[in-house]
Design an enzyme around this catalytic site. Sequence first.
Site, PDB file in Angstrom:
ATOM      1  N   ARG A 166     -28.931   7.490 -29.383  1.00 26.52           N
ATOM      2  CA  ARG A 166     -29.370   8.752 -29.501  1.00 26.52           C
ATOM      3  C   ARG A 166     -29.704   9.226 -27.990  1.00 26.52           C
ATOM      4  O   ARG A 166     -30.667   9.921 -27.996  1.00 26.52           O
ATOM      5  CB  ARG A 166     -30.471   9.038 -30.282  1.00 26.52           C
ATOM      6  CG  ARG A 166     -30.044   8.996 -31.613  1.00 26.52           C
ATOM      7  CD  ARG A 166     -28.915  10.155 -32.279  1.00 26.52           C
ATOM      8  NE  ARG A 166     -28.878  10.006 -33.630  1.00 26.52           N
ATOM      9  CZ  ARG A 166     -28.232   9.083 -34.469  1.00 26.52           C
ATOM     10  NH1 ARG A 166     -27.693   8.354 -33.943  1.00 26.52           N
ATOM     11  NH2 ARG A 166     -28.366   9.534 -35.772  1.00 26.52           N
ATOM     12  N   SER A 238     -32.480  14.134 -38.618  1.00 23.74           N
ATOM     13  CA  SER A 238     -33.437  13.284 -38.383  1.00 23.74           C
ATOM     14  C   SER A 238     -34.294  13.784 -37.333  1.00 23.74           C
ATOM     15  O   SER A 238     -33.912  14.045 -36.264  1.00 23.74           O
ATOM     16  CB  SER A 238     -32.808  11.898 -37.978  1.00 23.74           C
ATOM     17  OG  SER A 238     -31.865  11.267 -38.812  1.00 23.74           O
ATOM     18  N   GLU A 334     -36.806  12.697 -32.206  1.00 21.85           N
ATOM     19  CA  GLU A 334     -35.256  12.737 -31.761  1.00 21.85           C
ATOM     20  C   GLU A 334     -35.074  14.271 -31.325  1.00 21.85           C
ATOM     21  O   GLU A 334     -34.332  14.631 -30.458  1.00 21.85           O
ATOM     22  CB  GLU A 334     -34.457  12.288 -32.925  1.00 21.85           C
ATOM     23  CG  GLU A 334     -33.110  11.971 -32.397  1.00 21.85           C
ATOM     24  CD  GLU A 334     -31.858  12.362 -33.344  1.00 21.85           C
ATOM     25  OE1 GLU A 334     -31.093  13.178 -32.959  1.00 21.85           O
ATOM     26  OE2 GLU A 334     -32.161  12.122 -34.458  1.00 21.85           O
TER      27      GLU A 334
END
Length: 338
Positions: A166, A238, A334
Amino acid sequence: MIRFLEDFSLKQHNTFGFDVKAKFCFAFTELADLHTFLHSNQSWKEEKLLVLGQGSNILFTGDFDGLVIQPQVPGIFIVKEDRQNVWIEAGAGEIWDDLVQFTVDYGFGGIENLSLIPGNVGAAPVQNIGAYGQEAGNAIEIVKGFDLKTGEIVEFSAAECEFGYRSSIFKSRLKNRIIITSVVFILEKFPEFILGYGDVEKRALEKGEINLTTIREAIVEIRRSKLPDVTELGNAGSFFKNPVVSVKVAQDLKQKYPSLPVYPATAETSKLAAGWLIEQAGWKGYRDGDAGVHEKQALVLVNYGNATGQQIFDLSEKIKQSVFEKFGIELEREVNCF
Ligand code: EPU
């Protein structure tokens, strides 16, 4: 096409659905227009900048006091091919899942497991989107864009993008500096399918033989069963990353909590399931006013209607604190917060 607007409503441009505004917004469909705009109008240099695709990984805690740039470069086309591979270039403004559909329809493998991820193509390299054992970075050959610092058109090879879990150079060292305009993908004509994650193989087999189409259908089904649809319930997927810890820390936790899902990351590190940690800390299905934790996936924070970005942010702070108190693990967001 160029569009320049003041006092621009971002309500339709963030998947949490927050009713916030940007001081200015500039949208363009051609790199030349971006070039002209930035060279002819120097006042943007005083402004805070934010590059925005579909706003599917962003949390606004208030109005954005600066210039929002929306790359809307269209187009998906085959650049070249050989016996094994095909190179496809997609404009930053294309919807990610339309690109996945295109590649699956043509029988090219490499991004099928990334079906139904919300967002635009231009955002895919920034946070190196990933799911079900695939990451966009593995299928990216070149990222094309514009460097706000030098005013030049730039290209990055996959290695130069520094893809990680990520993460990429566009999210770290070059944050807010490169405006991505298109991405070239290298895909496989005879792909090796990645089926090891959860129920993907079982679900695809239920649809017949394993191929790109059945894998895509399986993943769409799995995602729909667990993740809330942004058109029905505001969310940004998420909210936290799955924490990466030393193998030792993971082993100690696993001994204490045998049901904790632990995945290998590197030789020295392991990845823990943040959703499990949050659920065990008692947050799954929690709701305070219109801010909540999704009832089927604790990693997803949701806006039931009129929550503010600040309320979701405050909830995320409480979750971080309680997971740290219970497990000694520091969760990292995130989602990008502004
Ligand atoms: N789990 C729980 N409780 C929960 C959620 C998950 O116990 O509330 C457990 C599950 O039972 C499973 C494990 O945690 O054993 C992992 O859960 P899941 O397969 O749902 O995946 P994840 O690790 O929570 C990641 C990505 C998702 C991606 C899925 C599938 C991150 C931060 N998230 O989630 O990506 O779709 O894997 O590959 O890496 C996103 O980035 O927005 C996103 C949705």
